[in-house]
Design a protein around this motif. Structure first.
Motif, short mmCIF file in Angstrom:
data_model
loop_
_atom_site.label_atom_id
_atom_site.label_comp_id
_atom_site.label_asym_id
_atom_site.label_seq_id
_atom_site.Cartn_x
_atom_site.Cartn_y
_atom_site.Cartn_z
N ALA A 1 0.83 -1.20 0.00
CA ALA A 1 0.00 0.00 0.00
C ALA A 1 0.87 1.25 0.00
CB ALA A 1 -0.93 -0.01 1.21
N LYS A 2 1.93 1.25 0.78
CA LYS A 2 2.83 2.41 0.83
C LYS A 2 3.48 2.64 -0.52
CE LYS A 2 6.76 4.28 3.42
NZ LYS A 2 7.72 4.04 4.53
N LEU A 3 3.88 1.57 -1.19
CA LEU A 3 4.50 1.67 -2.51
C LEU A 3 3.54 2.30 -3.53
CD1 LEU A 3 6.97 0.92 -4.31
CD2 LEU A 3 5.82 -1.26 -4.75
N LEU A 4 2.26 1.99 -3.38
CA LEU A 4 1.24 2.49 -4.31
C LEU A 4 0.73 3.88 -3.92
CD1 LEU A 4 -0.86 -0.79 -4.69
CD2 LEU A 4 0.65 0.20 -6.44
N GLY A 5 1.09 4.35 -2.75
CA GLY A 5 0.56 5.62 -2.26
C GLY A 5 -0.88 5.50 -1.81
N ALA A 6 -1.27 4.32 -1.31
CA ALA A 6 -2.65 4.06 -0.90
C ALA A 6 -2.75 3.91 0.61
CB ALA A 6 -3.17 2.80 -1.58
N LYS A 7 -3.95 4.06 1.11
CA LYS A 7 -4.25 3.85 2.53
C LYS A 7 -5.13 2.63 2.66
CE LYS A 7 -6.46 6.07 6.53
NZ LYS A 7 -7.20 7.27 7.00
N ILE A 8 -4.79 1.73 3.59
CA ILE A 8 -5.62 0.56 3.85
C ILE A 8 -6.75 0.96 4.79
CG2 ILE A 8 -5.70 -1.76 4.83
CD1 ILE A 8 -2.80 -2.14 4.05
N THR A 9 -7.99 0.91 4.30
CA THR A 9 -9.14 1.31 5.10
C THR A 9 -9.95 0.12 5.61
OG1 THR A 9 -10.51 1.54 3.12
CG2 THR A 9 -9.34 3.51 3.89
N GLY A 10 -9.60 -1.08 5.18
CA GLY A 10 -10.26 -2.29 5.65
C GLY A 10 -9.36 -3.47 5.38
N ARG A 11 -9.39 -4.46 6.28
CA ARG A 11 -8.49 -5.60 6.08
C ARG A 11 -9.04 -6.85 6.75
NH1 ARG A 11 -3.15 -3.28 7.92
NH2 ARG A 11 -2.32 -5.35 7.43
N ASN A 12 -8.74 -7.98 6.13
CA ASN A 12 -8.97 -9.30 6.70
C ASN A 12 -7.70 -10.09 6.44
OD1 ASN A 12 -9.64 -12.15 6.91
ND2 ASN A 12 -11.80 -11.56 6.96
N ASP A 13 -6.78 -10.04 7.40
CA ASP A 13 -5.47 -10.66 7.21
C ASP A 13 -5.57 -12.18 7.05
OD1 ASP A 13 -3.94 -8.25 7.38
OD2 ASP A 13 -4.27 -8.24 9.54
N LYS A 14 -6.59 -12.79 7.67
CA LYS A 14 -6.76 -14.24 7.56
C LYS A 14 -6.95 -14.67 6.10
CE LYS A 14 -9.84 -17.99 9.00
NZ LYS A 14 -11.07 -18.34 9.79
N LEU A 15 -7.75 -13.91 5.36
CA LEU A 15 -8.01 -14.24 3.96
C LEU A 15 -7.13 -13.44 3.00
CD1 LEU A 15 -11.92 -14.44 3.93
CD2 LEU A 15 -10.27 -16.30 4.18
N GLY A 16 -6.36 -12.51 3.52
CA GLY A 16 -5.52 -11.69 2.65
C GLY A 16 -6.31 -10.67 1.85
N LEU A 17 -7.40 -10.16 2.43
CA LEU A 17 -8.26 -9.20 1.75
C LEU A 17 -8.00 -7.79 2.28
CD1 LEU A 17 -11.70 -11.07 1.85
CD2 LEU A 17 -9.89 -11.25 0.13
N TYR A 18 -7.92 -6.81 1.34
CA TYR A 18 -7.61 -5.44 1.75
C TYR A 18 -8.40 -4.46 0.88
CZ TYR A 18 -3.92 -7.93 4.10
OH TYR A 18 -3.24 -8.81 4.89
N ARG A 19 -8.82 -3.38 1.55
CA ARG A 19 -9.55 -2.30 0.90
C ARG A 19 -8.61 -1.10 0.84
NH1 ARG A 19 -15.38 0.08 3.12
NH2 ARG A 19 -15.77 1.59 1.44
N LEU A 20 -8.29 -0.64 -0.37
CA LEU A 20 -7.31 0.41 -0.57
C LEU A 20 -7.97 1.70 -1.04
CD1 LEU A 20 -4.49 -1.58 -2.45
CD2 LEU A 20 -4.83 -1.29 0.02
N LEU A 21 -7.57 2.82 -0.45
CA LEU A 21 -8.08 4.14 -0.82
C LEU A 21 -6.94 4.96 -1.44
CD1 LEU A 21 -10.32 6.32 -0.75
CD2 LEU A 21 -9.49 6.93 1.53
N PHE A 22 -7.23 5.58 -2.60
CA PHE A 22 -6.24 6.38 -3.31
C PHE A 22 -6.67 7.85 -3.32
CE2 PHE A 22 -5.87 2.06 -4.70
CZ PHE A 22 -4.50 1.85 -4.86
N ASN A 23 -5.77 8.70 -3.75
CA ASN A 23 -6.03 10.14 -3.71
C ASN A 23 -7.00 10.60 -4.80
OD1 ASN A 23 -4.38 10.64 -1.48
ND2 ASN A 23 -2.55 10.81 -2.76
N ASN A 24 -6.99 9.92 -5.94
CA ASN A 24 -7.84 10.36 -7.06
C ASN A 24 -8.06 9.19 -8.01
OD1 ASN A 24 -5.45 10.30 -8.84
ND2 ASN A 24 -4.84 12.14 -7.72
N ALA A 25 -8.88 9.43 -9.03
CA ALA A 25 -9.26 8.38 -9.96
C ALA A 25 -8.08 7.90 -10.81
CB ALA A 25 -10.39 8.87 -10.86
N SER A 26 -7.22 8.83 -11.24
CA SER A 26 -6.08 8.44 -12.07
C SER A 26 -5.11 7.54 -11.31
CB SER A 26 -5.37 9.67 -12.61
OG SER A 26 -4.90 10.49 -11.55
N ALA A 27 -4.88 7.86 -10.03
CA ALA A 27 -4.01 7.01 -9.21
C ALA A 27 -4.64 5.64 -9.00
CB ALA A 27 -3.76 7.69 -7.87
#
Length: 348
Positions: free
Chosen positions: A51-77
């Motif tokens: 997420a840091k590499l992509l410039g994203a923020k993790i706003t939700g996660r399920n580490d057991k299943l490896g699921l993550y919700r990523l938030l970006f600054n804009n549509a192009s990103a």
């Protein structure tokens, strides 16, 4: 207007019988939450570093299943990250976070053509329980007798709306119990595990539906009722559904209430039994979606009693609830196995 049912809309110049052309709804492009992606990572991948590499923020996660919700600054990103993640060997799946269609309206009636439901709970044993995971809106009280069938509700979408109006989840629970009563002869040990994936919102999203499915599975559901749908096929949600199918969980999904001949998800995911609606025996309801993947159709109109008032709800979501109830009620009251019950449902 129609007596004890939802109204129809006819457009005509002279007399109503000349309104013979069905107006089809064009397929709309899937809508997704702005600036968000859902990603499923392979085991051992550092989600925070990615997420840091992509410039994203993790706003939700399920580490057991490896699921993550990523938030970006804009549509192009967001779009640029989608392209990068699709080519990343550590990523099992990535997609937009799609909106789901709002559930159909529920209409109060002055009277209903059926009496209130009567169903007796046969106490479930310690093993072999039949539990229907109802992934939907908040389920309200259906009265002392029917509430015995409802397990404590799980909430994965935040605070539940305080409205006293009947919810779609309540109507679907009642329809499931109606079908259980018909399949079992008036007494059953089947229980419903409600999972609220709407909270106080009129709609939901792929991320929350995925969490809701997993919550139901984690709490013992061996049947899933998905009386909801989206035109967007989210590969991360697909993966959660496939994990449930791999555990031999039977899943029923609604085909959708716009007759556009296009798949609705998660009903269209391979392995899910997608259900469309009948208006009259053998006749597809005029609002019901249907595509080549559909493998069963059930009545699309259900009557519900809530707080002493009769209601009617119409749609493929109702047909799906009937399918789940028939399957669960038969499984819980006969010696028929999974394939025998599904085979009978598909042919009859």
């Amino acid at each position: 207007p129609r007596t004890n049912s939802v109204p129809d809309l006819y457009v005509f110049r002279t007399v109503m019988k000349n309104a013979t052309r069905e107006v089809l709804v064009p397929k709309a492009a899937p809508r997704h939450v702005p600036n968000e992606l859902l990603v499923r990572l392979k085991p051992g991948t550092d989600a925070d570093a990615l997420a840091k590499l992509l410039g994203a923020k993790i706003t939700g996660r399920n580490d057991k299943l490896g699921l993550y919700r990523l938030l970006f600054n804009n549509a192009s990103a967001t779009d640029a990250a989608l392209g990068q993640l699709k080519g990343n060997s550590d990523v099992a799946a990535v997609d937009y976070n799609y909106y789901f269609d709002p559930p159909p309206p529920i209409q109060a009636l002055s009277s209903a053509p059926i009496a209130p439901l009567s169903l007796q709970l046969n106490p479930p044993g310690d093993s072999g329980k039949v539990i229907v995971g109802l992934i939907d809106m908040n389920v309200q009280s259906l009265g002392a007798q029917l509430d015995k069938f409802i397990l404590p509700q799980l909430n994965v979408a935040g605070d539940v709306s305080a409205s006293t109006d009947i919810t779609h989840g309540t109507a679907m629970a009642y329809n499931i119990l109606t079908a259980i009563a018909q399949a079992s002869g008036g007494g059953s040990s089947v229980q419903i595990q409600p999972v609220d994936v709407y909270g106080s919102s009129p709609t939901t999203i792929s991320w929350i539906v995925a969490l809701g499915i997993q919550a139901a599975v984690d709490h013992g559901a061996n049947i899933l009722n998905l009386s909801l749908g989206s035109s967007g096929d989210n590969s991360v949600l697909d993966g959660v559904v496939k994990l449930a199918l791999a555990d031999n969980i039977v899943i029923f999904g609604a085909a959708g209430n716009a007759p556009v001949d296009a798949p609705t998800y998660p009903g269209a995911i391979p392995g899910v039994h997608d259900v469309t609606a009948l208006g009259l025996p053998g006749q597809l309801a005029p609002y019901a979606n249907f595509w080549s993947g559909d493998n069963m159709a059930l009545p699309g109109t259900g009557y519900v009693y809530y707080g002493g008032t009769p209601y009617v709800v119409q749609g493929t979501s109702t047909a799906t609830a009937f399918a789940s109830g028939i399957y669960a009620g038969t499984l819980g009251s006969t010696t028929m196995n999974q394939s025998q019950i599904l085979g009978a449902m598909q042919t009859k």
